[in-house]
Write a protein that holds these residues in place. Structure first.
Motif: not given
Length: 230
Positions: A45-48, A117-124, A152-161
């Protein structure tokens, strides 16, 4: 109506399972998605990035080949909004579930990367208001089903156009704020306020839930999505 359901971080298509029966009972067809790289290793997933998630939703819009309502929960709202920019003539409405429309370059958030990767941090990990309506049984049932997301997904800037998305009607299903309160609060959110003000047709509906209504009040969430898909 064809309704595309985009999960937030750490969730997959199954996270909508308790919501779907209410939507389909109203005569709609649902398309619950699992986003690319969810649950995959760092090597896989490194390139996703976030654009790959957007592309997956746009591909689903094209595959359905009919007007769609695109629903995005939490970080999935960023993906839904970029998909609306890509296909404004095909998206009949965007429904944000306890999130807001991001501005150009907006990011989801930043979380610790573990083993690439970014694992689920838990509900707490989350604020009390976000998880207050998730009882112990629900937390125990859902936490093991949460999956890692590409780093990368959470910190990638979204491109909107160009801003074609602003012509698409929006329903914002807010966990805690009604329409008047939300419109007052968002004025303090800088570029998010400007983005919301640019939407030609927007409504805010209070759910009265925490941040994960698909787990705490799935039938109510389904009913709200049905009401939005009018």
């Amino acid at each position: 109506m064809e309704i595309i359901l985009i999960p937030g971080l750490w969730l997959d298509a199954d996270s909508w399972s308790d919501v779907i029966p209410t939507i389909e009972a109203a005569g709609h067809r649902t398309h619950a998605l699992t986003m690319p790289g969810v649950g995959a290793t760092a090597a896989e997933s490194a390139d996703i990035g976030i654009q790959d998630w957007v592309d997956a939703v746009v591909a689903e819009i094209d595959r359905v080949d009919a007007p769609v309502v695109v629903v995005g929960h939490s970080g999935g709202g960023n993906v839904a909004w970029a998909a609306a920019e890509a296909r404004p003539d095909r998206v009949a409405r965007v429904v944000f579930v306890d999130t807001v429309a991001p501005p150009e370059g907006g990011q989801i958030s930043e979380f610790d990367v573990v083993d690439g990767v970014i694992p689920f941090p838990g509900w707490d990990f989350f604020d009390d208001d976000d998880v207050a309506d998730l009882d112990a049984e629900t937390r125990a049932r859902t936490a093991p089903a949460a999956k890692s997301v590409p780093a990368r997904v959470p910190t990638d800037p979204i491109a909107l156009g160009e801003g074609r998305r602003h012509t698409v009607p929006v329903t914002l299903l807010s966990g805690g704020m009604d329409d008047a309160t939300f419109r007052q609060v968002i004025t303090q959110w800088g570029p998010y306020a400007d983005e919301f003000a640019s939407i030609q047709d927007a409504e805010v509906v209070r759910l009265g839930t925490g941040h994960w209504p698909q787990f705490s009040k799935p039938a109510e969430l389904g009913q709200a999505i049905v009401a939005a898909a009018r």
